[in-house]
Design a protein around this motif. Sequence first.
Motif, PDB file in Angstrom:
ATOM      1  N   GLY A   1       0.785  -1.226   0.000  1.00 50.13           N
ATOM      2  CA  GLY A   1       0.000   0.000   0.000  1.00 50.13           C
ATOM      3  C   GLY A   1       0.818   1.278   0.000  1.00 50.13           C
ATOM      4  N   GLU A   2       1.898   1.264   0.722  1.00 52.89           N
ATOM      5  CA  GLU A   2       2.654   2.496   0.893  1.00 52.89           C
ATOM      6  C   GLU A   2       3.245   2.953  -0.431  1.00 52.89           C
ATOM      7  OE1 GLU A   2       2.032   3.418   3.755  1.00 52.89           O
ATOM      8  OE2 GLU A   2       1.306   1.424   4.298  1.00 52.89           O
ATOM      9  N   GLU A   3       3.179   4.245  -0.659  1.00 52.60           N
ATOM     10  CA  GLU A   3       3.743   4.758  -1.899  1.00 52.60           C
ATOM     11  C   GLU A   3       5.252   4.696  -1.886  1.00 52.60           C
ATOM     12  OE1 GLU A   3       2.398   8.187  -3.697  1.00 52.60           O
ATOM     13  OE2 GLU A   3       0.288   7.881  -3.194  1.00 52.60           O
ATOM     14  N   GLU A   4       5.808   5.077  -0.733  1.00 51.91           N
ATOM     15  CA  GLU A   4       7.265   5.066  -0.657  1.00 51.91           C
ATOM     16  C   GLU A   4       7.704   3.789   0.031  1.00 51.91           C
ATOM     17  OE1 GLU A   4       9.252   8.792   0.744  1.00 51.91           O
ATOM     18  OE2 GLU A   4       7.188   9.126   1.359  1.00 51.91           O
ATOM     19  N   ILE A   5       7.875   2.753  -0.696  1.00 50.67           N
ATOM     20  CA  ILE A   5       8.358   1.556  -0.026  1.00 50.67           C
ATOM     21  C   ILE A   5       9.813   1.380  -0.388  1.00 50.67           C
ATOM     22  CG2 ILE A   5       6.135   0.417   0.184  1.00 50.67           C
ATOM     23  CD1 ILE A   5       6.966  -1.272  -2.207  1.00 50.67           C
ATOM     24  N   LYS A   6      10.509   0.905   0.620  1.00 54.34           N
ATOM     25  CA  LYS A   6      11.939   0.733   0.409  1.00 54.34           C
ATOM     26  C   LYS A   6      12.180  -0.611  -0.249  1.00 54.34           C
ATOM     27  CE  LYS A   6      12.383   3.195   4.650  1.00 54.34           C
ATOM     28  NZ  LYS A   6      11.946   2.840   5.985  1.00 54.34           N
TER      29      LYS A   6
END
Lengths: 346, 346
Positions: free
Chosen positions: B191-196
């Motif tokens: 879900g997260e836009e900024e995923i590492k």
Amino acid sequence: MHQVQPSRLKIALDMMGGDHGPLSTIPAAITAVSENPQLDLILVGDTVAIQQALTDSGISSHPQLQIQHASQQVLMTDKPSVALRTKRDSSMRVALDLVDQQKVQACVSAGNTGALIAMAHYVLKMLNGIERPALISALPTTVGTPVFMLDLGATVNCDSDTLFQFAVMGAVMAEEVESIHQPKVALLNMGEEEIKGSDQIKRTSLLLSECSDINYIGYIEGNDIFSGKADVIVCDGFVGNVALKTCEGVAKLIIKRFEQALKNSMSAHLFGWMIKPLLKSIGTGVNPDHYNGASLIGLRGIVVKSHGNATKEAFLSAIRQAVREVERQVPAKIKDRLEHVLIDKA
Amino acid sequence: MHQVQPSRLKIALDMMGGDHGPLSTIPAAITAVSENPQLDLILVGDTVAIQQALTDSGISSHPQLQIQHASQQVLMTDKPSVALRTKRDSSMRVALDLVDQQKVQACVSAGNTGALIAMAHYVLKMLNGIERPALISALPTTVGTPVFMLDLGATVNCDSDTLFQFAVMGAVMAEEVESIHQPKVALLNMGEEEIKGSDQIKRTSLLLSECSDINYIGYIEGNDIFSGKADVIVCDGFVGNVALKTCEGVAKLIIKRFEQALKNSMSAHLFGWMIKPLLKSIGTGVNPDHYNGASLIGLRGIVVKSHGNATKEAFLSAIRQAVREVERQVPAKIKDRLEHVLIDKA
């Protein structure tokens, strides 16, 4: 600095997080203190909104509830890195700061997961020996006892050391939170024995096999997550997140199919009224993400994440989860266990 | 070398694969030829066992069925690399050889998935421009139209080029096999836009955004796999395998819960007899792996994998899937599309 009185439990709640904000967090807070006289809650967020929600709930003040103002709010759409930089007076951040300052023993938030992970990591720091945080949740199984699965999305790329640390943390959670003796720990993997590329999983398997402190039972496949074969299932955050969310998708699909089948059934109007709520409750039951809190572990403090769409019941369940972790001193237990494991390995 | 007559369809069946062997493959073969007079099947395996199963089914011979002896059998427990080296006269290998020799246009097996992937890759080789094979299956959705998901376990580690090629192949499958016009292609992500760490997913997203031949709609999360938002969902083989098998686990959990709820219900004995078969059929319906064949694509030949525990119906469904892919000339279409895409990119 104010220290927590040892005899009492003190927990900070991010009142503004989640889709419903104070509408679900206030009723949960009121029920939580009324069922636990040892519990004090700090309600963090916009004072006016919180006071209003309290008044709407029929109480203007409560000896176990204290409001702490925070001028900002982390939105569900905020990027984690931006929230971290620009929302230092958000209800989420202030609640985490209270944990860091030891003014409370834990915090609970239903807010933006990515922002919560980033802020918690920044504010609370990792426990010694743990490299990355993990989101862990107790999922239902067909045999009744829950299974703890981690990571559900905090750490995307995990090397074998990180996965090993997750296994240790998961075992401690299962022992402390659910009192499972020598929990069976498994690694989530594909069926094939010779799979290419999952070197970090093979290495983790080796590390766990060699660790006498962990009751490692080997690999497990997706179809056995809910079978009760394991008490703790370890995977990286990407896989765990996809698996958990896929559960939600399948539950919806099955319920939809069942509804359609009922529609086409002659007897639908006879018992549909009874089946539908049953279906709904079952759907909720297998969406543990919606129901239970997920704990963000590996940090020097207790952080419980409630679902963004948390109802009063879900948020209350997350508060209870935080209470249990405080009572069982989960972070200290993780630290102790890890030290023990590392000494044994040395 | 015998060439296939263009007007007829000719498919090789691995008769010995799967948990039931000829017991389920023979009845499926008989039904397949009886419903399609253009179809010839080569039944590959132990001649005695096949002949016996044919006789048991009430026919000693059939003009559309031909037996080809193979002295070995790949077991479900065989390691893929060992099967590849030591089982050159297995029913699985001989069926694949027949595809390679263009004596048939496709083969179907319910045998050991890992061995099938390894052997098919070795025998048939990759199409030009495709680096790795993928397992693809049509999954059910809540809106009725199926969604094609790949990779379901053929290729564990995928770089962005591989994922891009999977997207192209998935789009061709959706167009050719289900006649979906300009299928909506999505990448499975968190879900997260900024995923590492998911750099290969971000790079794939960029490649797909820039490709005018693909109707790319962006990221999709696990909870939307079955929502009908996408017609094609792309992920690496590890994630796809876990997601698919997790579906199976959740379906079992929901059905178990439902049964328990019925048991505790006063009216259970009134309608339980009606609900249980319904539950079972729904459970099967959301286990597409059990029901439909999964196609191994990206190769210079058509290979359809039926579930190891395939019933007659499941194996028949896999044969029909192979027929459809032959009629639509899927490998040639993939090759053409890929060349087109690459020319456009250049």
